[in-house]
Design an enzyme around this catalytic site. Structure first.
Site, PDB file in Angstrom:
ATOM      1  N   GLU A 401      40.223  63.023 -37.706  1.00  0.00           N
ATOM      2  CA  GLU A 401      40.217  64.218 -36.854  1.00  0.00           C
ATOM      3  C   GLU A 401      41.586  64.885 -36.783  1.00  0.00           C
ATOM      4  O   GLU A 401      41.688  66.119 -36.795  1.00  0.00           O
ATOM      5  CB  GLU A 401      39.748  63.848 -35.440  1.00  0.00           C
ATOM      6  CG  GLU A 401      38.253  63.572 -35.305  1.00  0.00           C
ATOM      7  CD  GLU A 401      37.809  62.224 -35.859  1.00  0.00           C
ATOM      8  OE1 GLU A 401      38.685  61.412 -36.236  1.00  0.00           O
ATOM      9  OE2 GLU A 401      36.591  61.973 -35.918  1.00  0.00           O
ATOM     10  N   GLN A 423      32.246  65.093 -34.539  1.00  0.00           N
ATOM     11  CA  GLN A 423      30.880  64.583 -34.676  1.00  0.00           C
ATOM     12  C   GLN A 423      30.289  64.316 -33.279  1.00  0.00           C
ATOM     13  O   GLN A 423      29.134  64.615 -33.021  1.00  0.00           O
ATOM     14  CB  GLN A 423      30.878  63.323 -35.523  1.00  0.00           C
ATOM     15  CG  GLN A 423      29.530  63.060 -36.152  1.00  0.00           C
ATOM     16  CD  GLN A 423      29.654  62.213 -37.398  1.00  0.00           C
ATOM     17  OE1 GLN A 423      30.038  61.046 -37.310  1.00  0.00           O
ATOM     18  NE2 GLN A 423      29.318  62.775 -38.550  1.00  0.00           N
ATOM     19  N   ALA A 425      31.920  64.749 -29.082  1.00  0.00           N
ATOM     20  CA  ALA A 425      33.098  65.214 -28.338  1.00  0.00           C
ATOM     21  C   ALA A 425      34.055  64.062 -28.036  1.00  0.00           C
ATOM     22  O   ALA A 425      35.266  64.247 -27.977  1.00  0.00           O
ATOM     23  CB  ALA A 425      32.668  65.878 -27.034  1.00  0.00           C
ATOM     24  N   HIS A 468      29.734  58.031 -26.645  1.00  0.00           N
ATOM     25  CA  HIS A 468      28.977  59.148 -27.228  1.00  0.00           C
ATOM     26  C   HIS A 468      28.398  60.017 -26.118  1.00  0.00           C
ATOM     27  O   HIS A 468      27.392  60.685 -26.315  1.00  0.00           O
ATOM     28  CB  HIS A 468      27.828  58.647 -28.109  1.00  0.00           C
ATOM     29  CG  HIS A 468      28.276  58.000 -29.387  1.00  0.00           C
ATOM     30  ND1 HIS A 468      28.815  56.743 -29.423  1.00  0.00           N
ATOM     31  CD2 HIS A 468      28.273  58.442 -30.670  1.00  0.00           C
ATOM     32  CE1 HIS A 468      29.117  56.432 -30.684  1.00  0.00           C
ATOM     33  NE2 HIS A 468      28.800  57.448 -31.459  1.00  0.00           N
TER      34      HIS A 468
END
Ligand SMILES: Cc1ncc(C[n+]2csc(CCOP(=O)(O)OP(=O)(O)O)c2C)c(N)n1
Length: 662
Positions: A401, A423, A425, A468
């Site tokens: 990232e 992919q 946050a 996630h």
């Protein structure tokens, strides 16, 4: 030290001498001024000048360089006038950063020099982005990024080299191995025999050279440049050198064995090159003295000029205005009734349409993210994009990232815009530094846009556990220079995406995953933006104002539908930075009771900021204290029962009742 002039003419050799001597003499003067208290901080490059000077001479003037704190030679070879450089070091408004940045933390588009941030490693991936811009335009240019040997231990070094290798980018990565990173000697920094050995691990070529030999550096970088352009590949150059002074002037050199200074003094780049030019009869005592005298006079003259320049009084408006790059204008705007159109789309399809129409509209728009190309992204939002727009614009990225966000900034420096997909946050933490320190601050620091949208599939309610499901928006609302957008409806998802892509500032674009396929609404077919910074009245009422965003809007609407006996007013903020204070004030005024609702956890959430603002600015409208309804101050749990309990929605009825009963 042996020198090989190759094809260089006598005149070029003398010009090179002047280029090498000039930063040395400037520095010697700065060290004097530092002792007199006329400048505040100095990172010395004495003994290392051949690297910055030789490398910059080897590049064309319109090729970007990402220098660091010891690379005065980059700035001087690019002909930045001392009078302006000095104003920069003094924090004068007439420097290169309006007095906002210290020492070498500034850049200049005109000179194709990208200003560093203190964190060192983030410079490297910006070179990837600039180089990608060249590649996309089929321009024959390289980018060159500097790092110290200490900086090679940072993850950013690894990520940037890996991306350049995987994407076949003509970037020259140049390590200045000067023996110490502050006080840390190389054996405590790495265990490979030579840093250049790392090149092999990335699948690129590398070379180790004497960084104190000006002609070696120049000739190597010229050759490496040709190689990079011809083969469209990156290259790693390790320049051996030595730091002849302290890390910065105040920190001393007690930890360096004195013998090393004696050894490296013999290898001084200036005296050795000077001796070489004497030995071949190009310079002599008189010509050297002439050059030095002229430089001394030039330094005195330019500094006199710089000392005479006075700082204007600081102006609050000026400072606030420069946090964001001004809007380009010209984007068609969605009409007020955008939500009422008859064509119904799911949230996810509206978002996709916003991206698709933007890709069609802007040839300079690039999408980057993990698995976004053939696979279509984790949520399939970019499915089919690859076939339509090709793999140059729809780019799968390695798992990194930070480098991709740095590359996005590089693309922006060279005139492109990009959308980077996280992919999930939650993974933004891996790129946090690039966002909050590089992208967010670059306009304020030295006036560059960061035309980057960061897509953030966010939120809980999908039984995805602590990594996630997080609401991470409040991390970013605290950072001047970012915009934070959070649509709750399909129309806004599309319109705000269009606006974000047109915005020259970095936009954090939060998309609630649970809304992707569960929410449907009217979406106009046309390419039109919903303005960033403007809230939407989702429902007008008289009893209580719920100020919310994202999933909160739907919780509030569901509650209102189930309780027709209560007249509920709902304000959908849509943008969290900057906040629409006008709309917030109007909402409070409509009912006199304000409940701020968000899925984010309570402490430090944006709700606290809004509550404080209402307390200060709308006190006279209030019939009850401002209340907040937020998720529990815990990580997001996995099991459905725990997650339901965690979410703010489980306490909404209770909070509304408490506020109404007050
Ligand atoms: C992320 C980060 N950690 C720590 C520092 C503090 N720091 C500034 S320069 C420096 C040493 C850098 O060494 P190196 O990369 O070898 O470059 P040099 O200063 O030797 O030119 C350190 C530790 C920093 N600026 N950024």
């Amino acid at each position: 030290m042996t020198f090989d002039r190759k094809e260089l003419t006598d005149q070029q050799l003398v010009d090179f001498y002047r280029q090498l001597l000039w930063p040395r003499m400037i520095e010697e003067k700065m060290l004097l001024l530092l002792r007199q208290g006329k400048i505040s901080k100095w990172f010395s490059g004495i003994g290392q000048e051949a690297i910055a000077v030789g490398a910059t001479l080897a590049l064309n003037e319109d090729e970007w360089i990402m220098p660091l704190h010891r690379n005065l030679g980059v700035f001087t070879v690019r002909n930045m006038p001392l009078r302006k450089l000095f104003r920069q070091w003094q924090g004068n408004k007439d420097g290169y950063s309006n007095g906002r940045e210290r020492s070498f933390h500034f850049g200049s588009r005109e000179h194709h020099i990208c200003g560093m941030i203190s964190h060192l490693g983030p410079q490297l991936a910006i070179a990837d982005g600039v180089s990608l811009a060249h590649k996309l335009r089929s321009e024959s240019k390289v980018a060159l990024a500097f790092t110290g040997e200490g900086g090679t231990s940072e993850g950013d070094f690894h990520e940037a080299l890996n991306v350049a290798a995987v994407w076949d980018l003509p970037v020259i990565f140049l390590i200045e191995n000067n023996g110490y990173a502050l006080s840390t000697p190389t054996p405590e920094q790495f265990r490979c025999i030579s840093l250049v050995d790392k090149a092999k691990g990335y699948g690129m070529e590398g070379v180790q050279i004497d960084g104190n030999n000006l002609l070696t550096v120049y000739d190597t970088i010229r050759g490496v440049r040709d190689y990079c352009l011809e083969n469209q590949k990156p290259y790693l150059v390790e320049c051996n050198t030595f730091r002849m002074r302290g890390h910065e002037e105040a920190s001393g050199t007690k930890y360096v064995p004195p013998k090393l200074f004696e050894l490296w003094q013999l290898k001084d780049p200036v005296t050795n090159y000077e001796s070489y030019l004497r030995s071949i009869g190009i310079l002599n005592d008189a010509s050297i003295e002439d050059i030095r005298l002229a430089f001394r006079e030039q330094i005195d003259e330019e500094l006199k000029d710089a000392f005479e320049s006075h700082n204007e009084e600081p102006d609050v408006e000026d400072e606030l205005n420069d946090v964001y790059a001004p809007s380009r204008g010209g984007t068609p705007q969605a009409t007020e009734d955008a939500h009422d159109v008859s064509r119904q789309l799911r949230f996810i399809d509206a978002l996709k349409e916003g991206l698709l129409q933007s890709l069609e509209k802007h040839d300079d728009l690039v999408l980057m993210g993990q698995d976004i190309a053939a696979y279509g992204g984790a949520f399939k939002i970019t499915e089919g994009f690859l076939e339509k727009f090709g793999n140059q614009r729809i780019r799968n990225t390695p798992l990194c990232e930070s480098a991709i966000l740095g590359a996005a900034l590089g693309l922006s420096l060279d005139g492109f815009r990009s959308v980077v997909e996280m992919q999930f946050a939650d993974f933004v933490t891996m790129g946090f530094n690039q966002i909050v320190n590089n992208l967010a601050k670059i306009h304020y620091r030295w006036g560059q846009p960061a035309n980057v949208v960061i897509r953030m599939p966010t939120g809980a309610g999908v039984a995805a556990g602590p990594f996630h499901s997080q609401s991470t928006e409040a991390w970013f609302t605290h950072v001047p220079g970012l915009k934070v957008v959070y649509p709750s409806t399909p129309a806004d998802a599309k319109g705000l995406m269009i606006a974000a892509i047109n915005d020259p500032n970095p936009v954090m674009f939060f998309e609630h995953k649970a809304l992707y396929r569960s929410v449907t609404g009217g979406v106009p077919e046309t390419y039109a933006a919903v303005p960033i910074g403007s809230a939407r009245i989702a429902r007008e009422g008289d009893d209580i104002s719920i100020i919310t965003y994202g999933s909160g809007v739907h919780w509030a609407e569901d509650f209102a539908a189930a309780h027709p006996e209560i007249s509920i007013d709902i304000l959908d903020l849509r943008t969290l930075l900057p906040l629409d204070y006008f709309a917030i004030r109007a909402a409070v005024q409509r009912t006199g009771r304000a409940l701020i609702l968000h899925e984010d956890t309570l402490t430090g959430g944006i709700g606290g900021e809004i509550a404080a603002w209402i307390g200060q600015h709308c006190f006279s409208f209030l019939d009850a204290p401002v209340m907040r309804c937020a998720s529990l101050d815990t990580p997001v749990p996995f099991s459905t029962a725990l997650e339901n309990q965690f979410l703010a929605s489980s306490r909404l009825e209770e909070m509304i009742t408490r506020l109404l009963d007050y």
